[in-house]
Design an enzyme around this catalytic site. Structure first.
Site, PDB file in Angstrom:
ATOM      1  N   GLU A  45      -5.150  -8.640   4.617  1.00 52.57           N
ATOM      2  CA  GLU A  45      -5.725  -8.191   5.554  1.00 52.57           C
ATOM      3  C   GLU A  45      -6.949  -9.072   5.727  1.00 52.57           C
ATOM      4  O   GLU A  45      -7.390  -9.625   6.786  1.00 52.57           O
ATOM      5  CB  GLU A  45      -6.261  -6.937   5.489  1.00 52.57           C
ATOM      6  CG  GLU A  45      -5.114  -5.715   5.703  1.00 52.57           C
ATOM      7  CD  GLU A  45      -4.215  -5.670   4.390  1.00 52.57           C
ATOM      8  OE1 GLU A  45      -4.283  -6.424   3.530  1.00 52.57           O
ATOM      9  OE2 GLU A  45      -3.415  -4.554   4.507  1.00 52.57           O
ATOM     10  N   GLU A  53       0.929  -1.300   0.132  1.00 52.37           N
ATOM     11  CA  GLU A  53      -0.080   0.126  -0.075  1.00 52.37           C
ATOM     12  C   GLU A  53       0.806   1.525   0.011  1.00 52.37           C
ATOM     13  O   GLU A  53       0.519   2.297  -0.701  1.00 52.37           O
ATOM     14  CB  GLU A  53      -1.144  -0.234   1.157  1.00 52.37           C
ATOM     15  CG  GLU A  53      -2.055  -1.139   1.095  1.00 52.37           C
ATOM     16  CD  GLU A  53      -2.928  -1.276   2.273  1.00 52.37           C
ATOM     17  OE1 GLU A  53      -2.272  -1.896   3.187  1.00 52.37           O
ATOM     18  OE2 GLU A  53      -3.888  -0.827   2.365  1.00 52.37           O
TER      19      GLU A  53
HETATM   20  N1  COA Z   1       4.681  -7.638  11.686  1.00 56.48           N
HETATM   21  C1  COA Z   1       5.526  -8.258  12.600  1.00 56.48           C
HETATM   22  N2  COA Z   1       6.785  -9.079  12.472  1.00 56.48           N
HETATM   23  C2  COA Z   1       6.672  -9.707  11.331  1.00 56.48           C
HETATM   24  C3  COA Z   1       5.599  -9.399  10.225  1.00 56.48           C
HETATM   25  C4  COA Z   1       4.794  -8.392  10.468  1.00 56.48           C
HETATM   26  N3  COA Z   1       3.743  -8.191   9.599  1.00 56.48           N
HETATM   27  N4  COA Z   1       5.976  -9.922   9.115  1.00 56.48           N
HETATM   28  C5  COA Z   1       7.241 -10.867   9.492  1.00 56.48           C
HETATM   29  N5  COA Z   1       7.496 -10.483  10.755  1.00 56.48           N
HETATM   30  C6  COA Z   1       8.700 -10.947  11.552  1.00 56.48           C
HETATM   31  C7  COA Z   1       8.463 -12.343  11.857  1.00 56.48           C
HETATM   32  O1  COA Z   1       7.463 -12.701  13.117  1.00 56.48           O
HETATM   33  C8  COA Z   1       9.708 -12.835  12.007  1.00 56.48           C
HETATM   34  O2  COA Z   1      10.215 -12.604  13.279  1.00 56.48           O
HETATM   35  P1  COA Z   1      11.024 -13.607  14.402  1.00 56.48           P
HETATM   36  O3  COA Z   1      12.506 -13.847  13.498  1.00 56.48           O
HETATM   37  O4  COA Z   1      11.439 -12.861  15.390  1.00 56.48           O
HETATM   38  O5  COA Z   1      10.125 -14.701  14.394  1.00 56.48           O
HETATM   39  C9  COA Z   1      10.566 -12.287  10.957  1.00 56.48           C
HETATM   40  O6  COA Z   1       9.640 -11.025  10.614  1.00 56.48           O
HETATM   41  C10 COA Z   1      10.783 -13.238   9.524  1.00 56.48           C
HETATM   42  O7  COA Z   1       9.367 -13.455   9.218  1.00 56.48           O
HETATM   43  P2  COA Z   1       9.051 -15.174   9.108  1.00 56.48           P
HETATM   44  O8  COA Z   1       7.555 -15.225   9.217  1.00 56.48           O
HETATM   45  O9  COA Z   1       9.873 -15.916  10.034  1.00 56.48           O
HETATM   46  O10 COA Z   1       9.476 -15.254   7.672  1.00 56.48           O
HETATM   47  P3  COA Z   1       9.207 -16.409   6.471  1.00 56.48           P
HETATM   48  O11 COA Z   1       9.914 -16.272   5.457  1.00 56.48           O
HETATM   49  O12 COA Z   1       8.648 -17.685   6.903  1.00 56.48           O
HETATM   50  O13 COA Z   1       7.495 -15.678   6.026  1.00 56.48           O
HETATM   51  C11 COA Z   1       6.016 -13.792   5.459  1.00 56.48           C
HETATM   52  C12 COA Z   1       7.563 -14.333   5.318  1.00 56.48           C
HETATM   53  C13 COA Z   1       5.979 -12.423   5.154  1.00 56.48           C
HETATM   54  C14 COA Z   1       5.311 -14.757   4.420  1.00 56.48           C
HETATM   55  C15 COA Z   1       5.546 -13.986   6.678  1.00 56.48           C
HETATM   56  O14 COA Z   1       6.468 -13.265   7.628  1.00 56.48           O
HETATM   57  C16 COA Z   1       4.286 -13.077   7.013  1.00 56.48           C
HETATM   58  O15 COA Z   1       3.107 -13.622   6.320  1.00 56.48           O
HETATM   59  N6  COA Z   1       4.192 -11.990   7.837  1.00 56.48           N
HETATM   60  C17 COA Z   1       2.948 -11.465   7.907  1.00 56.48           C
HETATM   61  C18 COA Z   1       2.250 -10.543   6.749  1.00 56.48           C
HETATM   62  C19 COA Z   1       0.966  -9.919   6.883  1.00 56.48           C
HETATM   63  O16 COA Z   1      -0.057 -10.512   7.056  1.00 56.48           O
HETATM   64  N7  COA Z   1       1.090  -8.669   6.770  1.00 56.48           N
HETATM   65  C20 COA Z   1       0.016  -7.610   7.014  1.00 56.48           C
HETATM   66  C21 COA Z   1      -0.481  -7.369   8.116  1.00 56.48           C
HETATM   67  S1  COA Z   1      -2.016  -6.385   7.764  1.00 56.48           S
END
Ligand code: COA
Length: 245
Positions: A136, A116
């Protein structure tokens, strides 16, 4: 301007302002502190005559930004207070009000508020391993960083609905195909490409750029007649400015 914790702000002599979203361990998720810092830096970009173009990028090699910081969800005292904070500090409105050209250099994940934010920019360059999405709905929410409004202005309506309603991620080539991003480059070419585009933009007249951005972005919300009228007014205003200077 410096001393920020969650962003890095740098200005080069050739007029480029670099904003780096700097929480690489959390995939540059947008927390309250980052929001506040962006809210502080954007007016500076608007007002600083030395800044001609801004480029937003993410720190580290995994993400532009993985969206709103999920760990902060539920930490505000109430939904109403959370909404009030957002209204008081309309970061996305602030992004869209920057009249200077803005480029998003997307390397890796650009999810939720990440994509966004990039959609608040004028040009989006992405590395070939990037992934985009609005997750979302998966979290029981609606996009709140403008995505439900900015994406349909870039991408055909039916495809937006699919992205928002399924919360599925799409890859860089699909992003390019549907017009969400302008260009795909290899990872090592991301920053050089963003910089080359910025320099090309800077070689054009600053006032013409401002008026042209104004015409494009405001015109989108107008009928063709109103848009043509706006274009005429802006080009006259530019001409008057030229004559006066
Ligand atoms: N908010 C806070 N922390 C986040 C984050 C977010 N939106 N997205 C990733 N992180 C953090 C994870 O908690 C992790 O932290 P840690 O190492 O302390 O556990 C780190 O970033 C790495 O993320 P991880 O999930 O382990 O990597 P991955 O390669 O397995 O997956 C994503 C990557 C992007 C697919 C996954 O992190 C994800 O789905 N994130 C959320 C995305 C989301 O829903 N965002 C929109 C919110 S409205």
């Amino acid at each position: 301007m410096n001393g920020f914790e969650n962003i890095i702000y740098e200005k080069t002599d050739d007029g480029i302002a670099w904003i780096t979203l700097n929480r690489p361990k959390a995939l540059n998720a947008v927390n309250t502190k980052m929001r506040d810092e962006l809210y502080e830096v954007l007016p500076a970009i608007k007002q600083d005559p030395d800044v001609r173009v801004a480029i937003v990028k993410g720190a580290g090699d995994r993400a532009f930004s993985a969206g709103a910081d999920i760990s902060e969800f539920g930490t505000v005292p109430s939904v109403a207070i959370g909404r009030e904070i957002r209204w008081e500090r309309d970061l996305w409105g602030m992004f869209l009000s920057v009249q200077k050209p803005m480029i998003a250099a997307i390397g890796g994940f650009a999810l939720g508020a990440g994509i966004e934010m990039a959609m608040c920019c004028d040009i989006r360059i992405a590395s070939d391993d990037s992934q985009f999405g609005l997750p979302e709905a998966n979290l029981g929410m609606v996009p709140t960083a403008g995505g439900s409004q900015t994406m349909p202005r870039l991408v055909l309506h039916g495809r937006v609905s699919e992205i928002v309603l399924t919360a599925d991620r799409i890859d860089a080539s699909e992003g390019l195909r549907i017009g969400l991003i302008n260009r795909i480059v290899s990872r090592d070419q991301l920053i050089p490409t963003a910089e080359t585009i910025a320099k090309k933009i800077i070689s054009n007249d600053a006032s013409a750029l401002m008026y042209a951005k104004n015409a494009i972005t405001r015109g989108l919300d107008m009928t063709l007649d109103q848009g043509l009228e706006l274009e005429k007014r802006l080009s006259m205003a530019l001409l008057r400015k030229r004559i006066a200077s």
